[in-house]
Write a protein that holds these residues in place. Structure first.
Motif, short mmCIF file in Angstrom:
data_model
loop_
_atom_site.label_atom_id
_atom_site.label_comp_id
_atom_site.label_asym_id
_atom_site.label_seq_id
_atom_site.Cartn_x
_atom_site.Cartn_y
_atom_site.Cartn_z
N GLY A 30 26.44 32.39 42.28
CA GLY A 30 27.48 30.98 42.67
C GLY A 30 26.97 29.90 41.66
N GLY A 31 25.58 29.83 41.01
CA GLY A 31 24.88 28.50 40.98
C GLY A 31 25.58 28.43 38.84
N ALA A 32 25.55 30.22 38.70
CA ALA A 32 25.84 30.62 37.01
C ALA A 32 27.35 29.98 36.92
CB ALA A 32 25.45 32.10 37.16
N VAL A 33 28.34 30.36 37.84
CA VAL A 33 29.77 30.51 37.68
C VAL A 33 29.82 29.23 37.16
CG1 VAL A 33 32.02 30.12 39.09
CG2 VAL A 33 29.93 32.47 39.14
N MET A 34 28.95 27.97 38.60
CA MET A 34 29.81 26.78 38.46
C MET A 34 28.28 26.29 36.94
SD MET A 34 28.27 26.19 42.31
CE MET A 34 27.71 24.33 42.24
N LYS A 35 27.90 26.80 36.86
CA LYS A 35 27.30 26.03 35.38
C LYS A 35 28.50 26.07 34.25
CE LYS A 35 24.16 27.50 31.72
NZ LYS A 35 22.63 27.73 31.47
N TRP A 36 29.10 27.72 34.72
CA TRP A 36 30.39 27.97 32.90
C TRP A 36 31.74 27.46 33.41
CZ3 TRP A 36 29.73 34.18 35.19
CH2 TRP A 36 28.43 34.43 34.57
N PHE B 6 35.87 30.60 46.17
CA PHE B 6 35.07 31.58 45.28
C PHE B 6 35.94 32.76 45.73
CE2 PHE B 6 31.39 28.86 45.00
CZ PHE B 6 30.92 29.16 43.36
N VAL B 7 36.87 33.58 44.81
CA VAL B 7 37.83 34.35 45.35
C VAL B 7 37.67 36.33 45.38
CG1 VAL B 7 39.77 35.37 45.64
CG2 VAL B 7 39.24 32.80 44.86
N LYS B 8 36.48 36.11 45.07
CA LYS B 8 36.07 37.44 43.90
C LYS B 8 34.50 37.62 44.17
CE LYS B 8 40.06 40.00 44.41
NZ LYS B 8 41.00 41.12 43.79
N ASP C 68 40.18 27.84 36.09
CA ASP C 68 40.54 29.34 36.60
C ASP C 68 39.82 30.37 36.26
OD1 ASP C 68 42.24 28.87 38.82
OD2 ASP C 68 44.18 29.09 37.01
N VAL C 69 38.45 30.72 36.79
CA VAL C 69 37.83 32.20 36.42
C VAL C 69 38.18 33.25 36.85
CG1 VAL C 69 35.40 32.35 36.61
CG2 VAL C 69 35.56 29.93 36.66
N ARG C 70 38.42 34.17 36.18
CA ARG C 70 38.67 34.97 35.98
C ARG C 70 37.56 36.73 35.25
NH1 ARG C 70 44.04 35.18 37.30
NH2 ARG C 70 45.09 33.66 37.40
N ALA C 71 37.74 37.71 36.32
CA ALA C 71 36.42 38.21 35.34
C ALA C 71 37.02 39.73 35.32
CB ALA C 71 35.17 38.33 36.26
N GLY C 72 36.79 41.00 34.96
CA GLY C 72 36.27 42.09 34.92
C GLY C 72 36.00 42.98 33.64
N ASP C 73 36.27 44.58 33.85
CA ASP C 73 35.28 45.33 33.02
C ASP C 73 36.34 44.25 31.50
OD1 ASP C 73 35.11 47.67 31.99
OD2 ASP C 73 35.10 48.96 33.15
N LEU D 219 41.09 37.02 38.79
CA LEU D 219 40.79 35.39 39.79
C LEU D 219 39.95 35.66 40.53
CD1 LEU D 219 41.53 31.86 39.43
CD2 LEU D 219 42.39 32.79 41.43
N THR D 220 38.35 35.31 40.17
CA THR D 220 37.23 35.32 41.07
C THR D 220 37.02 33.79 41.22
OG1 THR D 220 35.81 34.59 39.19
CG2 THR D 220 36.24 36.66 39.56
N THR D 221 37.35 32.90 41.36
CA THR D 221 36.74 30.90 41.51
C THR D 221 37.80 29.94 40.69
OG1 THR D 221 34.80 32.07 41.10
CG2 THR D 221 34.90 29.91 41.50
#
Length: 158
Positions: free
Chosen positions: A27-33, A60-62, A89-94, A102-104
């Motif tokens: 989560g800390g890495a996501v907060m930095k981004w 933190f949704v996913k 909005d943070v989104r991620a995938g393969d 949506l992840t965050t």
């Protein structure tokens, strides 16, 4: 040029160095981004150096997995005299697929400052679409809620 670049999306791959003890991105890495995207968005809008004044409502949704492509989208949703409310909005995938989930989500408030570190004026953002008006109105309601929460927290500060 200031007052024209309202949104930005940062894209990159999550790395093994970003992993937590549970095997997902920390989560800390996501907060930095999130902070990096908020800065890039605010600097792009204001044309000035900006500092983070507030980050809140982080959901933190996913989880994000190592090796995912991560997109951190930042958009100005309200401006004050020197501050900007940035919706993130943070989104991620393969990376082999086009689908991103949506992840965050959160709001970050950035303040433009001059060379002495003092708040400085920025261009006003005026919402034009119904969606943007809803975003601005939401930012105003959140501002009011933060004030009330701050007033409540005073009872806990000595």
């Amino acid at each position: 040029m200031a007052g024209q670049d309202r949104e930005i999306t940062l894209r990159f791959l999550s790395e093994p160095a970003d992993v937590n003890f549970g095997g997902k991105v920390h989560g800390g890495a996501v907060m930095k981004w999130i902070d990096l995207a908020a800065y890039a968005c605010a600097a792009g809008w204001s044309g000035k150096y900006c500092i983070t004044a507030y980050a809140g409502g982080i959901r933190f949704v996913k989880p994000i997995h190592v090796g995912n492509i991560v997109e951190v989208a930042a958009k100005v949703i309200y401006t004050g005299r020197s501050s900007m409310h940035i919706g993130i909005d943070v989104r991620a995938g393969d990376p082999k697929d086009t689908e991103r989930h949506l992840t965050t989500h959160c709001i970050v408030i950035m303040v433009a400052v001059d060379d002495q570190g003092k708040p400085t004026d920025i261009p006003e953002w005026i919402p034009m679409t119904e969606h943007d008006i809803r975003l601005r109105d939401s930012a105003l309601r959140l501002m009011d809620m933060r004030k009330r929460i701050g007033d409540e927290m005073e009872a806990h500060v000595k």
